[in-house]
Design an enzyme around this catalytic site. Structure first.
Site, PDB file in Angstrom:
ATOM      1  N   HIS A  56       0.838  -1.218   0.000  1.00 60.40           N
ATOM      2  CA  HIS A  56       0.000   0.000   0.000  1.00 60.40           C
ATOM      3  C   HIS A  56       0.866   1.258   0.000  1.00 60.40           C
ATOM      4  O   HIS A  56       1.592   1.508   0.958  1.00 60.40           O
ATOM      5  CB  HIS A  56      -0.921  -0.006   1.222  1.00 60.40           C
ATOM      6  N   HIS A  58       0.803   5.585  -1.283  1.00 63.19           N
ATOM      7  CA  HIS A  58       0.364   6.791  -2.002  1.00 63.19           C
ATOM      8  C   HIS A  58       1.652   7.593  -2.141  1.00 63.19           C
ATOM      9  O   HIS A  58       2.050   8.295  -1.210  1.00 63.19           O
ATOM     10  CB  HIS A  58      -0.646   7.605  -1.198  1.00 63.19           C
ATOM     11  N   GLN A  61       2.501  11.299  -1.032  1.00 64.79           N
ATOM     12  CA  GLN A  61       2.461  11.675   0.391  1.00 64.79           C
ATOM     13  C   GLN A  61       3.848  11.652   1.046  1.00 64.79           C
ATOM     14  O   GLN A  61       4.042  12.203   2.122  1.00 64.79           O
ATOM     15  CB  GLN A  61       1.467  10.795   1.159  1.00 64.79           C
ATOM     16  N   ARG A  82      -5.726  14.993   6.986  1.00 64.37           N
ATOM     17  CA  ARG A  82      -6.217  14.850   5.619  1.00 64.37           C
ATOM     18  C   ARG A  82      -6.358  16.219   4.940  1.00 64.37           C
ATOM     19  O   ARG A  82      -6.112  16.350   3.744  1.00 64.37           O
ATOM     20  CB  ARG A  82      -7.558  14.106   5.653  1.00 64.37           C
ATOM     21  N   TYR A 121      -4.823   7.688  -6.838  1.00 61.27           N
ATOM     22  CA  TYR A 121      -6.109   8.372  -7.101  1.00 61.27           C
ATOM     23  C   TYR A 121      -5.979   9.804  -7.578  1.00 61.27           C
ATOM     24  O   TYR A 121      -6.995  10.488  -7.755  1.00 61.27           O
ATOM     25  CB  TYR A 121      -7.012   8.290  -5.868  1.00 61.27           C
ATOM     26  N   ARG A 209     -16.750   5.015   1.635  1.00 57.01           N
ATOM     27  CA  ARG A 209     -17.190   6.414   1.651  1.00 57.01           C
ATOM     28  C   ARG A 209     -17.215   6.995   0.244  1.00 57.01           C
ATOM     29  O   ARG A 209     -18.001   7.883  -0.055  1.00 57.01           O
ATOM     30  CB  ARG A 209     -16.232   7.258   2.499  1.00 57.01           C
ATOM     31  N   HIS A 232      -9.695   0.707   0.888  1.00 53.50           N
ATOM     32  CA  HIS A 232      -9.455   1.147   2.277  1.00 53.50           C
ATOM     33  C   HIS A 232     -10.683   0.779   3.083  1.00 53.50           C
ATOM     34  O   HIS A 232     -11.805   1.082   2.663  1.00 53.50           O
ATOM     35  CB  HIS A 232      -9.407   2.676   2.363  1.00 53.50           C
ATOM     36  N   GLU A 235     -10.700   2.130   8.870  1.00 50.28           N
ATOM     37  CA  GLU A 235      -9.446   2.658   9.410  1.00 50.28           C
ATOM     38  C   GLU A 235      -9.693   3.501  10.655  1.00 50.28           C
ATOM     39  O   GLU A 235      -8.945   3.423  11.626  1.00 50.28           O
ATOM     40  CB  GLU A 235      -8.740   3.495   8.337  1.00 50.28           C
ATOM     41  N   HIS A 269      -5.960  -1.550   5.909  1.00 49.83           N
ATOM     42  CA  HIS A 269      -6.143  -1.153   7.318  1.00 49.83           C
ATOM     43  C   HIS A 269      -7.004  -2.180   8.060  1.00 49.83           C
ATOM     44  O   HIS A 269      -6.488  -2.924   8.858  1.00 49.83           O
ATOM     45  CB  HIS A 269      -6.686   0.275   7.484  1.00 49.83           C
ATOM     46  N   ASP A 320       2.264   3.028   2.978  1.00 48.99           N
ATOM     47  CA  ASP A 320       1.136   3.954   2.912  1.00 48.99           C
ATOM     48  C   ASP A 320       1.531   5.423   2.727  1.00 48.99           C
ATOM     49  O   ASP A 320       1.880   5.841   1.635  1.00 48.99           O
ATOM     50  CB  ASP A 320       0.270   3.727   4.174  1.00 48.99           C
TER      51      ASP A 320
HETATM   52  C1  NGQ Z   1      -5.778   8.427   1.423  1.00 45.19           C
HETATM   53  N1  NGQ Z   1      -4.915   7.596   3.496  1.00 45.19           N
HETATM   54  O1  NGQ Z   1      -6.636   8.282   0.571  1.00 45.19           O
HETATM   55  O2  NGQ Z   1      -4.652   8.835   1.153  1.00 45.19           O
HETATM   56  C2  NGQ Z   1      -6.109   8.073   2.848  1.00 45.19           C
HETATM   57  C3  NGQ Z   1      -6.640   9.255   3.590  1.00 45.19           C
HETATM   58  C4  NGQ Z   1      -9.144   9.148   3.264  1.00 45.19           C
HETATM   59  C5  NGQ Z   1      -4.985   6.765   4.495  1.00 45.19           C
HETATM   60  N2  NGQ Z   1      -6.138   6.294   4.818  1.00 45.19           N
HETATM   61  C6  NGQ Z   1      -7.859   9.881   3.012  1.00 45.19           C
HETATM   62  N3  NGQ Z   1      -3.932   6.391   5.160  1.00 45.19           N
HETATM   63  O3  NGQ Z   1      -9.151   8.007   3.686  1.00 45.19           O
HETATM   64  O4  NGQ Z   1     -10.173   9.758   2.997  1.00 45.19           O
HETATM   65 ZN    ZN Z   2      -4.133   4.546   1.920  1.00 44.53          ZN
END
Ligand code: NGQ
Ligand code: ZN
Length: 454
Positions: A56, A58, A61, A82, A121, A209, A232, A235, A269, A320
């Protein structure tokens, strides 16, 4: 064909000495012979172990690691982090994505990861439009992986809503948003772009979501084949509560109701799960995608690893948000979180690995990671790909370690610096902790950070 000779190596069948390994032009191991002589082969001095899949990532980040550790709001949380992440992503260009990913991917190689699942994304321009080539950033990430020599499973993400019940996206999410049709087009396009044996493509839903049940159905009914599928899930306690409020079920229970969750799936997660959800996951053979250092950094909670392992659940590790990029640290904290919770020692172990902590978490993470990336990796045997690390034969702890102590010595007593050389598909990509493009990659990345923090 390449012929390698390892003085000491962890094969799928256990530790062996003086092993000749033949690797074909696709990087696949075609022959392994133990107790041999090294004649005509390239000699490998230090202990050889399989390289770890990173399930995992991104990659963008990485730019903000260490920049969100100042208390402001007394309620600082995942959700306030976030907001900072959303601000960061607004202006990154495809070239900057490429430069960031290249730097990070070299860091990964030196830290023990030989492959990465990129949960990607950031599809759109800063204005929220599709690029002229809709796969522009996806392709930049594939190129970055190929250029540094890490293997990748690209997971283009479907991200449509800002919350349960199809809530409209937020302004800061505009670079992420695709509808189902745009997503399926992107996926088809990327299928045509992947030719290398070290690259794979998977399906990905950002979270419950961000997509609806209809979208999940449509994508899974349209795309055939045994692609990896990532999401995801569970989490943060807040998202579990919202899921119960809006849908009437906990996220993992709901997902198992609406989809046939099997070994293709990775549940990233899965931090908050009850006894029934632990059972559902373990029985289905899906991989729990644990990203301990990020989960700790974001204050997510502790995954119930001891209960999950009793049911022989599959798991793997990911870095991550890349607040830490280190196989050793990720695995060490996987065990330590359980100790801190239970006020006991030696928590994550299995009979199969003689109750040895390092061996259990390393081997299980290799297998879970390989399954999660949908690649032929994670074990050194005939037919598998030659992705491996060479540890430092002259490190006092490694030089003196018995077979059973070796991984424990590395994970609990040492750090990444014992990783000397790294091979992906039989090609050497790290030489005594150096990558051939270190200097150029570092300069480009430094420039990206400078421009982003202004
Ligand atoms: C993300 N990251 O999409 O990068 C997510 C945070 C979310 C992690 N969950 C944003 N570690 O879940 O809306
Ligand atoms: Zn993530």
């Amino acid at each position: 064909m390449k012929v390698l000779f390892a003085k000491k190596i962890l094969l799928a069948s256990g530790w062996h000495e003086n092993v000749r390994i033949e690797v074909n032009s696709e990087g696949i191991i075609t022959s392994i012979q133990a107790n041999e002589v090294s004649f005509g082969a390239s000699m490998i001095d230090g202990p050889v172990i399989p390289g770890m899949p990173n399930l995992h990532s991104h990659s963008f980040q990485r730019l903000m690691a260490g920049l969100s550790e100042v208390a402001g709001n007394p309620n600082d949380s995942f959700w306030t982090w976030r907001e900072i992440m959303y601000r960061l992503v607004q202006h990154i260009t495809p070239d900057q994505m490429y430069d960031t990913a290249r730097y990070l991917f070299v860091e990964m190689l030196k830290a023990g990861y030989t492959s990465v699942a990129e949960f990607h994304y950031v599809h759109n321009t800063a204005h929220g439009q599709q690029y002229h080539d809709q796969a522009e950033i996806s392709k930049a990430l594939l190129r970055a992986a190929a250029d540094v020599g890490i293997s990748i499973t690209l997971l283009p993400v479907l991200y449509t809503y800002s919350g349960f019940n199809q809530a409209a996206p937020l302004k800061h999410q505009k670079r992420f948003i695709l509808n189902t049709e745009q997503y399926l087009n992107l996926f088809e396009d990327l299928k045509q772009s992947i030719h290398r044996p070290t690259q794979n493509l998977g399906l990905c839903f950002h979270s419950l979501r961000a997509v609806s049940q209809d979208q999940i159905d449509t994508v899974l009914n349209t795309v055939k084949g045994d692609h990896p599928i990532h999401i995801h899930i569970s989490e943060q306690q807040k998202e579990v509560d919202q899921c119960i409020d809006f849908i009437g079920q906990r996220p993992i229970e709901y997902l198992y109701d609406i989809a046939d969750v099997n070994q293709q799936w990775s549940l990233i997660h899965a931090t908050h799960c009850n006894a029934n959800e632990i059972q559902l996951m373990a029985k289905s053979g899906a991989v729990a995608g644990l990203c301990i250092t990020t989960e700790a950094n974001l204050g997510d909670g502790i995954f119930p690893m001891t209960d999950y392992l009793q049911l022989n659940g599959n798991f793997g590790i990911g870095s991550d948000s890349h607040v830490s990029v280190s196989v050793a640290e990720e695995l060490r904290w996987l065990e330590y979180t359980q100790r801190l919770r239970d006020q006991r020692r030696n928590r994550v172990h299995q009979t199969q690995y003689n109750h040895n902590i390092g061996e259990t978490i390393y081997q299980k993470s290799l297998l879970g990671g390989a399954q999660s990336l949908g690649q032929n990796i994670g074990r050194l045997e005939v037919g598998a790909r030659a992705d491996f690390l060479v540890l430092n034969a002259y490190d006092p702890f490694i030089a003196t370690a018995s077979d059973t102590d070796l991984i424990n010595r590395w994970i609990f007593g040492r750090d990444d610096s014992v990783i000397q050389d790294v091979f992906v598909a039989g090609e050497q990509v790290v030489f005594k902790r150096h990558h051939q493009d270190d200097d150029a990659i570092r300069e480009k990345f430094t420039a990206v950070i400078r421009s982003i923090i202004q």
